[in-house]
Motif scaffolding. Structure first.
Motif, short mmCIF file in Angstrom:
data_model
loop_
_atom_site.label_atom_id
_atom_site.label_comp_id
_atom_site.label_asym_id
_atom_site.label_seq_id
_atom_site.Cartn_x
_atom_site.Cartn_y
_atom_site.Cartn_z
N THR A 88 0.81 -1.22 0.00
CA THR A 88 0.00 0.00 0.00
C THR A 88 0.84 1.27 0.00
O THR A 88 0.30 2.37 -0.08
CB THR A 88 -0.96 0.03 1.21
OG1 THR A 88 -0.22 -0.13 2.42
CG2 THR A 88 -2.00 -1.08 1.10
N ALA A 89 2.18 1.14 0.09
CA ALA A 89 3.03 2.30 -0.13
C ALA A 89 2.88 2.70 -1.60
O ALA A 89 2.86 1.85 -2.49
CB ALA A 89 4.48 1.98 0.18
N LEU A 90 2.77 3.99 -1.88
CA LEU A 90 2.46 4.46 -3.23
C LEU A 90 3.72 4.63 -4.05
O LEU A 90 4.57 5.49 -3.76
CB LEU A 90 1.69 5.79 -3.15
CG LEU A 90 1.16 6.32 -4.49
CD1 LEU A 90 0.09 5.39 -5.06
CD2 LEU A 90 0.62 7.74 -4.31
N LEU A 91 3.86 3.82 -5.09
CA LEU A 91 5.04 3.84 -5.95
C LEU A 91 4.73 4.52 -7.28
O LEU A 91 3.58 4.59 -7.71
CB LEU A 91 5.52 2.41 -6.23
CG LEU A 91 5.62 1.42 -5.07
CD1 LEU A 91 6.28 0.14 -5.55
CD2 LEU A 91 6.38 2.01 -3.90
N SER A 92 5.76 4.96 -7.95
CA SER A 92 5.60 5.56 -9.27
C SER A 92 5.56 4.50 -10.37
O SER A 92 5.47 4.82 -11.55
CB SER A 92 6.75 6.54 -9.55
OG SER A 92 8.00 5.89 -9.46
N ARG A 93 5.64 3.23 -9.97
CA ARG A 93 5.59 2.11 -10.91
C ARG A 93 4.86 0.97 -10.20
O ARG A 93 4.73 0.97 -8.97
CB ARG A 93 7.00 1.68 -11.30
CG ARG A 93 7.80 1.16 -10.12
CD ARG A 93 9.20 0.74 -10.52
NE ARG A 93 10.04 1.88 -10.82
CZ ARG A 93 10.76 2.53 -9.91
NH1 ARG A 93 10.70 2.17 -8.64
NH2 ARG A 93 11.52 3.54 -10.26
N PRO A 94 4.39 -0.03 -10.93
CA PRO A 94 3.74 -1.17 -10.28
C PRO A 94 4.73 -1.94 -9.40
O PRO A 94 5.94 -1.91 -9.61
CB PRO A 94 3.28 -2.05 -11.45
CG PRO A 94 3.21 -1.11 -12.61
CD PRO A 94 4.31 -0.12 -12.40
N TYR A 95 4.18 -2.66 -8.43
CA TYR A 95 5.02 -3.52 -7.59
C TYR A 95 5.61 -4.63 -8.44
O TYR A 95 4.95 -5.17 -9.34
CB TYR A 95 4.20 -4.11 -6.43
CG TYR A 95 4.11 -3.17 -5.25
CD1 TYR A 95 5.02 -3.24 -4.22
CD2 TYR A 95 3.11 -2.19 -5.20
CE1 TYR A 95 4.94 -2.37 -3.14
CE2 TYR A 95 3.03 -1.32 -4.13
CZ TYR A 95 3.95 -1.41 -3.10
OH TYR A 95 3.88 -0.54 -2.04
N SER A 97 -0.49 -5.64 -10.63
CA SER A 97 -1.85 -5.10 -10.64
C SER A 97 -2.00 -3.85 -9.78
O SER A 97 -3.04 -3.20 -9.80
CB SER A 97 -2.84 -6.16 -10.16
OG SER A 97 -2.67 -6.43 -8.77
N THR A 98 -0.97 -3.53 -8.99
CA THR A 98 -1.09 -2.38 -8.08
C THR A 98 0.21 -1.61 -7.97
O THR A 98 1.30 -2.19 -8.11
CB THR A 98 -1.54 -2.83 -6.68
OG1 THR A 98 -1.70 -1.69 -5.83
CG2 THR A 98 -0.50 -3.76 -6.04
N ASN A 99 0.09 -0.32 -7.73
CA ASN A 99 1.27 0.49 -7.39
C ASN A 99 1.09 1.14 -6.02
O ASN A 99 1.79 2.09 -5.68
CB ASN A 99 1.54 1.56 -8.45
CG ASN A 99 0.51 2.66 -8.46
OD1 ASN A 99 -0.68 2.39 -8.29
ND2 ASN A 99 0.94 3.90 -8.66
#
Length: 534
Positions: free
Chosen positions: A296-303, A308-310
């Motif tokens: 749930t940390a907000l990244l500038s790229r997908p995990y 399916s989530t960044n």
């Protein structure tokens, strides 16, 4: 009438390696320091007590720059799952704990971490129901950005498969679209909002426990964020005043003010660095994102391990901007939790749009994943980075797969931050991590843990020297709250807050730093903790 402290190494931290023989203190302050014979002669008529260190090592008092002190005390008092090495062990411990709880009463536990389990699977409501079906159960993940609850709790909260997740939150579901019992970030409030209200006595008991343990760990103070989680601003603030000031549990408590109780603080006449010498008010606290553990940390790229989530943004940019503007109206700094680089960028944009006017420094908490461009944007701003070195020891090696080895540049980059001229302070984020500052210092220096079989360290180029690491918890913590002129060093006029160790932290094997024993903790010239002879 003062005290003379002597008989061991006394590191002033004025510069690396600077040592004096003795310190003379009076009331709450350092009056002078230097040669023991000189001080004895100079203050002959004023010395009423002598403290012989007997070879121990004295440092300026350690201060945790970011923790949750009441939460740390709670962890000491209730179900703790942080040492469990499998899901089965965690569930059995839960079942054993439940035997002593009246049927139907809430059970709250802390610390589960599926990344440390062989199966690496989060707890689900079905797991919990199998072991504890007759109590509503809420179990906080170690990061506090996710919870697992059972069916009993879901029923009380009236949550079904059709319940919508609030903005900034995640309600986990399986492939069939059914609830798993896991709630992340803002979605946690769907459950926490229906928990029974705690009493003043409960908060005070947890606070006492937290402070007593802090003494044992050599902490003379902490910057802590607790004011929105128990019984509101007024009640929690009152508990701090009672336990610290009225009961005499001397501790430098600097309180961050969660944005949801910010107005309460203002209406009560509070202001930045207001309050008292013991219970001081701080910046407005805001959460910008979550944590790596729950993605749930907000990244500038997908995990890297889940495209399916960044991550999760707790607020839109517009709402975050408005929160910062609200603090600026009162000329108050902000303290923002930002772990992912995209969240950090959002915070910088808000700061640039609404720069701090007047006194103080903004603080960006965690700063775990950055980029070169973000570092350049920070330079020249009145801010400090509030880092948690223990995250290296707890997050590696699993975080490599989560973020991707190729994406680790500027992650956990403590050395880079200092080289770039940015100010840093050291904290634990307890109860998320151990509150032991020696553990944090060791992690900053060795960047290693039990999983690091070769002992090379994770991203070893980012390792700090022992002096740099110690300064995080002393001079760094003082600078974060504009107290660099009276805390964090052995200097005339500075506060007589000291941490005394049985071994020299600067000469011992860095892998042994965490094993050093605190023999005394002195706050305001009073011995608040003294280890009994073994």
């Amino acid at each position: 009438m003062g005290k003379l402290i002597y008989g061991g190494k006394i590191y002033t931290l004025k510069e690396e390696g600077h040592v004096v023989e003795a310190v003379f203190t009076d009331k709450q302050h350092i009056v002078d320091y230097g040669d023991k014979n000189y001080l004895e002669e100079k203050f002959a008529g004023s010395i009423v007590e002598k403290i012989d260190l007997k070879g121990d090592v004295l440092l300026p008092g350690f201060v945790d720059s970011h923790m949750h002190l009441v939460g740390h005390g709670e962890k000491l008092l209730r179900l703790n799952l942080s040492t469990c090495t499998s899901k089965e062990q965690a569930l059995q411990l839960l079942a054993s704990y439940a035997k002593d709880i009246k049927e139907g009463e809430w059970i709250i536990g802390d610390g589960w971490n599926e990344n440390m389990w062989p199966e690496q699977q989060a707890l689900t409501f079905k797991d919990i129901d199998e072991y504890v079906p007759n109590h509503p159960v809420l179990l906080n993940r170690i990061c506090k950005h996710a919870i697992a609850v059972n069916a009993y709790a879901l029923k009380i909260a009236n949550i079904t498969n059709d319940t919508a997740a609030p903005f900034g939150g995640v309600i986990e579901k399986d492939k069939a679209g059914n609830l798993t019992g896991v709630f992340k970030d803002q979605a946690q409030e769907l459950i926490t909002s229906i928990l029974p209200k705690v009493t003043d006595e409960y908060v005070e008991r947890a606070l006492r426990a937290g402070i007593k343990d802090a003494y044992r760990l050599g902490l003379t103070g902490a910057h802590t964020e607790d004011l929105n989680y128990y019984h509101g601003y007024e009640g929690t603030y009152r508990s701090f005043k009672k336990v610290v000031e009225e009961e005499g549990n001397l501790f430098r408590a600097h309180l961050l003010v969660h944005h949801e109780v910010f107005e309460e603080m203002i209406q009560a006449g509070g202001k930045y660095l207001g309050g008292s010498e013991w219970v001081e008010l701080g910046s407005m606290k805001i959460f910008a994102d979550g944590a790596f553990g729950g993605r749930t940390a907000l990244l500038s790229r997908p995990y890297h391990d889940d495209s399916s989530t960044n991550g999760v943004s707790i607020f839109t940019q517009d709402v975050l901007n408005r929160l910062v503007a609200k603090a600026r109206e009162k000329e108050i700094p902000i303290a923002v939790h930002a772990i992912g680089d995209a969240a950090f960028e959002m915070v910088l944009e808000a700061i640039e749009k609404h720069p701090l006017q007047g006194f103080g420094r903004d603080r960006l908490i965690h700063a775990t994943m950055l980029r070169k461009d973000l570092i350049e944007r920070m330079k020249g701003l009145p801010l400090i980075l509030d880092i948690q070195p223990s995250f290296v020891a707890s997050d590696f090696p699993w975080v490599i797969d989560r973020l991707g080895k190729e994406n680790l540049a500027y992650c956990y980059a403590w050395k880079t931050l200092l080289k770039e001229g940015l100010h840093c302070a050291g904290g634990s984020d307890a109860p998320i991590e151990s509150a032991n500052p020696l553990a944090g210092i060791q992690a900053a220096v060795t960047r290693s843990n039990e999983e690091d079989k070769g002992g090379v360290g994770y991203l070893p180029e980012e390792a700090l020297t022992v002096y740099e690491a110690v300064c995080l918890y002393t001079k760094g913590s003082a600078y974060a709250i504009c107290h660099e002129d009276n805390r964090g060093k052995i200097e005339k006029g500075y506060l007589a807050d000291f941490t005394i160790l049985n071994k020299d932290i600067f000469t011992i094997n860095p892998q042994e730093i965490e094993k050093i024993t605190v023999t005394k903790t002195i706050v305001g010239n009073e011995i608040m903790y003294e280890r009994l002879p073994q």
